[in-house]
Design an enzyme around this catalytic site. Structure first.
Site, PDB file in Angstrom:
ATOM      1  N   LEU A 110       0.861  -1.183   0.000  1.00 54.69           N
ATOM      2  CA  LEU A 110       0.000   0.000   0.000  1.00 54.69           C
ATOM      3  C   LEU A 110       0.895   1.230   0.000  1.00 54.69           C
ATOM      4  CD1 LEU A 110      -2.857   1.315   0.436  1.00 54.69           C
ATOM      5  CD2 LEU A 110      -2.391   1.161   2.896  1.00 54.69           C
ATOM      6  N   TYR A 118      -3.759 -17.432  14.550  1.00 52.93           N
ATOM      7  CA  TYR A 118      -3.913 -16.093  15.144  1.00 52.93           C
ATOM      8  C   TYR A 118      -2.789 -15.821  16.138  1.00 52.93           C
ATOM      9  CZ  TYR A 118      -6.469 -12.261  17.494  1.00 52.93           C
ATOM     10  OH  TYR A 118      -6.859 -11.052  18.031  1.00 52.93           O
ATOM     11  N   TYR A 150      11.927  -4.045  13.176  1.00 54.12           N
ATOM     12  CA  TYR A 150      11.944  -2.783  12.411  1.00 54.12           C
ATOM     13  C   TYR A 150      12.396  -1.634  13.325  1.00 54.12           C
ATOM     14  CZ  TYR A 150      10.178  -4.017   7.782  1.00 54.12           C
ATOM     15  OH  TYR A 150      10.059  -4.512   6.504  1.00 54.12           O
TER      16      TYR A 150
HETATM   17  P1  NAD Z   1     -12.959  -7.035  13.693  1.00 50.38           P
HETATM   18  O1  NAD Z   1     -12.972  -8.365  13.056  1.00 50.38           O
HETATM   19  O2  NAD Z   1     -14.256  -6.381  14.015  1.00 50.38           O
HETATM   20  O3  NAD Z   1     -12.103  -6.006  12.833  1.00 50.38           O
HETATM   21  C1  NAD Z   1     -11.010  -6.374  12.034  1.00 50.38           C
HETATM   22  C2  NAD Z   1     -11.100  -5.584  10.744  1.00 50.38           C
HETATM   23  O4  NAD Z   1      -9.974  -5.933   9.911  1.00 50.38           O
HETATM   24  C3  NAD Z   1     -12.356  -5.904   9.932  1.00 50.38           C
HETATM   25  O5  NAD Z   1     -12.959  -4.704   9.516  1.00 50.38           O
HETATM   26  C4  NAD Z   1     -11.824  -6.716   8.744  1.00 50.38           C
HETATM   27  O6  NAD Z   1     -12.631  -6.607   7.596  1.00 50.38           O
HETATM   28  C5  NAD Z   1     -10.438  -6.130   8.574  1.00 50.38           C
HETATM   29  N1  NAD Z   1      -9.496  -7.023   7.893  1.00 50.38           N
HETATM   30  C6  NAD Z   1      -9.269  -8.340   8.150  1.00 50.38           C
HETATM   31  N2  NAD Z   1      -8.315  -8.810   7.332  1.00 50.38           N
HETATM   32  C7  NAD Z   1      -7.925  -7.758   6.537  1.00 50.38           C
HETATM   33  C8  NAD Z   1      -6.983  -7.611   5.492  1.00 50.38           C
HETATM   34  N3  NAD Z   1      -6.225  -8.644   5.076  1.00 50.38           N
HETATM   35  N4  NAD Z   1      -6.851  -6.388   4.909  1.00 50.38           N
HETATM   36  C9  NAD Z   1      -7.609  -5.345   5.298  1.00 50.38           C
HETATM   37  N5  NAD Z   1      -8.525  -5.433   6.296  1.00 50.38           N
HETATM   38  C10 NAD Z   1      -8.673  -6.622   6.902  1.00 50.38           C
HETATM   39  O7  NAD Z   1     -12.066  -7.181  15.028  1.00 50.38           O
HETATM   40  P2  NAD Z   1     -11.773  -6.143  16.196  1.00 50.38           P
HETATM   41  O8  NAD Z   1     -12.303  -6.705  17.447  1.00 50.38           O
HETATM   42  O9  NAD Z   1     -12.136  -4.775  15.798  1.00 50.38           O
HETATM   43  O10 NAD Z   1     -10.176  -6.265  16.290  1.00 50.38           O
HETATM   44  C11 NAD Z   1      -9.317  -5.275  15.738  1.00 50.38           C
HETATM   45  C12 NAD Z   1      -7.883  -5.635  16.062  1.00 50.38           C
HETATM   46  O11 NAD Z   1      -7.698  -5.720  17.480  1.00 50.38           O
HETATM   47  C13 NAD Z   1      -7.451  -6.984  15.473  1.00 50.38           C
HETATM   48  O12 NAD Z   1      -6.132  -6.875  14.997  1.00 50.38           O
HETATM   49  C14 NAD Z   1      -7.503  -7.906  16.668  1.00 50.38           C
HETATM   50  O13 NAD Z   1      -6.582  -8.960  16.535  1.00 50.38           O
HETATM   51  C15 NAD Z   1      -7.152  -6.983  17.818  1.00 50.38           C
HETATM   52  N6  NAD Z   1      -7.722  -7.469  19.083  1.00 50.38           N
HETATM   53  C16 NAD Z   1      -9.044  -7.327  19.375  1.00 50.38           C
HETATM   54  C17 NAD Z   1      -9.543  -7.823  20.581  1.00 50.38           C
HETATM   55  C18 NAD Z   1     -10.994  -7.683  20.958  1.00 50.38           C
HETATM   56  O14 NAD Z   1     -11.381  -8.171  22.015  1.00 50.38           O
HETATM   57  N7  NAD Z   1     -11.818  -7.013  20.198  1.00 50.38           N
HETATM   58  C19 NAD Z   1      -8.691  -8.476  21.474  1.00 50.38           C
HETATM   59  C20 NAD Z   1      -7.351  -8.627  21.120  1.00 50.38           C
HETATM   60  C21 NAD Z   1      -6.867  -8.099  19.940  1.00 50.38           C
HETATM   61  N1  UDP Z   2       5.686  -1.407   1.253  1.00 47.75           N
HETATM   62  C1  UDP Z   2       4.425  -0.880   1.158  1.00 47.75           C
HETATM   63  N2  UDP Z   2       4.283   0.462   1.075  1.00 47.75           N
HETATM   64  C2  UDP Z   2       5.336   1.326   1.103  1.00 47.75           C
HETATM   65  C3  UDP Z   2       6.633   0.762   1.231  1.00 47.75           C
HETATM   66  C4  UDP Z   2       6.781  -0.602   1.296  1.00 47.75           C
HETATM   67  O1  UDP Z   2       3.436  -1.591   1.140  1.00 47.75           O
HETATM   68  O2  UDP Z   2       5.113   2.535   1.043  1.00 47.75           O
HETATM   69  C5  UDP Z   2       5.840  -2.850   1.339  1.00 47.75           C
HETATM   70  C6  UDP Z   2       6.741  -3.393   0.245  1.00 47.75           C
HETATM   71  O3  UDP Z   2       5.918  -4.042  -0.697  1.00 47.75           O
HETATM   72  C7  UDP Z   2       7.635  -4.368   0.939  1.00 47.75           C
HETATM   73  C8  UDP Z   2       7.305  -4.282   2.411  1.00 47.75           C
HETATM   74  O4  UDP Z   2       6.482  -3.143   2.571  1.00 47.75           O
HETATM   75  O5  UDP Z   2       7.369  -5.694   0.538  1.00 47.75           O
HETATM   76  C9  UDP Z   2       8.510  -4.136   3.299  1.00 47.75           C
HETATM   77  O6  UDP Z   2       9.198  -2.969   2.903  1.00 47.75           O
HETATM   78  P1  UDP Z   2      10.730  -2.772   3.269  1.00 47.75           P
HETATM   79  O7  UDP Z   2      11.163  -1.468   2.651  1.00 47.75           O
HETATM   80  O8  UDP Z   2      10.919  -2.906   4.719  1.00 47.75           O
HETATM   81  O9  UDP Z   2      11.450  -4.004   2.626  1.00 47.75           O
HETATM   82  P2  UDP Z   2      11.889  -4.340   1.137  1.00 47.75           P
HETATM   83  O10 UDP Z   2      11.071  -3.494   0.185  1.00 47.75           O
HETATM   84  O11 UDP Z   2      13.320  -4.001   1.116  1.00 47.75           O
HETATM   85  O12 UDP Z   2      11.612  -5.785   1.018  1.00 47.75           O
END
Ligand code: NAD
Ligand code: UDP
Ligand code: UDP
Length: 343
Positions: free
Chosen positions: A67, A149, A163
């Site tokens: 992104l 998870y 990082y």
């Molecule tokens: P949630 O499932 O309601 O929200 C997660 C969001 O992430 C959703 O909107 C989903 O669509 C989005 N998402 C999932 N995979 C994605 C991807 N690959 N790219 C883009 N978006 C993606 O859950 P939440 O309760 O709001 O949890 C949010 C964060 O907090 C999570 O990372 C979770 O692990 C962490 N967390 C929550 C709790 C809790 O009790 N709610 C506890 C521990 C940790």
């Molecule tokens: N990346 C991204 N957005 C950015 C810069 C990097 O999504 O603006 C992604 C990129 O695709 C890369 C990852 O972040 O795979 C890790 O980036 P980093 O610069 O740490 O490592 P490298 O590119 O050297 O693998």
């Protein structure tokens, strides 16, 4: 807020339960908010009221892909959080945690943004230390049904710390304990939403196991306040820091309290316990108290009352909405009856 103090903030998972509250909070603080979500478990309904806001922007995007945007701060929340949801496509869950973390860290590195990771109490697994402090390394099954998870989030913590050490990035790691409130998906299978939905329908409340397992529940407003405070800590502090409510309850107590608050006639029934279900969980929040000057303010009865009021006003048509996830109950059945590969 003066214009100079206003930041461009990226919230991944911004259409989810916690993310949608965070977007609302940050907008109210005067910031520009970019909400990124692939709607896997989140819903446009959660952010519908923000769409017309001039400082709010929504992007459908999966964080496992790169992104490229320009922002000052990142809250990385994207990841399904309910066991039913994260076990539905476990490979995608690990990819979201690990590839998602790499991409968001790469982005943070390029634009020199500060980045906060939504980690979890699940990094402690089924803990042998109680209550859990941040220096406890955990008791995690690496090959069980929850490991996509737990291990995904543990690896993400590793990446955040590396990082920081290797690229001098400003990172913050929040270990979030069970949080509840409005915007939880009614079918997400988590205990608070399940019990409230069941109690409001006068259906049996499903306790898994004998109900003696414990959790500690934090109301969402308290959690969002903690995120903000953690992001504002000095550069030298990165956590990880436990965020949660230290008041511990058994699932049986929770069920009884929800039945009473809903004025429900629901009986309680007992179902098999899912594998690797932690027996006890309670945060030690001493570090959060001292470093963030934070502790939860909303007691369980008050938070449940607000949550029940929100669930009551949900229109039935919205419950089976556009989630990409199959309905929670069906998925839960699969989880309960899936072969236990951990044994
Ligand atoms: P949630 O499932 O309601 O929200 C997660 C969001 O992430 C959703 O909107 C989903 O669509 C989005 N998402 C999932 N995979 C994605 C991807 N690959 N790219 C883009 N978006 C993606 O859950 P939440 O309760 O709001 O949890 C949010 C964060 O907090 C999570 O990372 C979770 O692990 C962490 N967390 C929550 C709790 C809790 O009790 N709610 C506890 C521990 C940790
Ligand atoms: N990346 C991204 N957005 C950015 C810069 C990097 O999504 O603006 C992604 C990129 O695709 C890369 C990852 O972040 O795979 C890790 O980036 P980093 O610069 O740490 O490592 P490298 O590119 O050297 O693998
Ligand atoms: N649980 C339950 N009935 C339900 C849903 C969950 O008894 O309908 C139990 C579950 O087995 C666990 C606790 O409630 O012991 C919390 O479950 P949840 O899925 O909310 O989150 P977890 O803390 O396990 O990630």
């Amino acid at each position: 807020m003066r214009e100079a103090d206003s930041k461009r903030i990226l919230v991944t998972g911004g259409a989810g339960f916690l993310g949608s509250h965070l977007c609302e909070y940050l907008l109210a603080q005067g910031h520009d908010v970019l909400c990124v979500d692939n709607f896997y478990t989140g819903s446009k309904r959660n952010i519908a009221h923000l769409l017309a806001h001039p400082r709010f922007e929504l992007l459908r995007h999966d964080v496992t892909f790169p992104l490229y945007v320009e922002v000052d701060e990142i809250y990385n929340l994207a990841c399904p959080a309910s066991p039913v949801h994260y076990q539905n496509d476990p490979v995608q869950t690990t990819k979201t945690s690990v590839h998602g973390a790499i991409n968001m860290l790469g982005l943070a590195k390029r634009v020199r943004a500060k980045i906060l990771q939504a980690s979890t109490s699940e990094v402690y697994g089924d803990p042998q230390m109680h209550p859990q402090t941040e220096d406890y390394w955990g008791h995690v099954n690496p090959i069980g049904l929850r490991s996509c998870y737990d291990e995904g989030k543990r690896c993400a913590e590793t990446l955040f710390m590396d990082y920081r050490r290797q690229h001098r990035l400003q990172v913050k790691i929040a270990r979030i304990f069970n949080t509840y409130g409005p915007h939880m998906h009614p079918n997400d299978g988590r205990v608070v939403s399940n019990f409230i939905m069941q109690a409001l329908a006068d259906e049996p409340l499903t306790i898994y196991g004998d109900g003696s397992q414990t959790r500690s529940f934090c109301y969402v407003d308290d959690m969002i306040a903690a995120f903000d405070k953690l992001m504002q800590t000095p550069d030298g502090f990165c956590g990880p820091v436990n965020l949660g409510n230290p008041v511990e309850h058994t699932m049986l107590e929770l069920a009884e309290r929800i039945v009473a608050l809903c004025g429900s006639r629901s009986p309680i029934v007992f179902k098999p316990l899912p594998s690797d279900d932690p027996v006890r969980r309670r945060p030690d929040i001493g570090l959060a108290r001292s470093m963030l000057a934070w502790e939860p303010k909303v007691a369980l009865t008050e938070g449940l009352s607000r949550t029940i009021a929100w669930f009551r006003q949900l229109r039935p048509g919205l419950i089976d909405d556009e989630l990409l996830m199959p309905a929670g109950v069906a998925a839960q059945e699969r989880t309960l009856h899936a072969p236990d590969m951990s044994k």
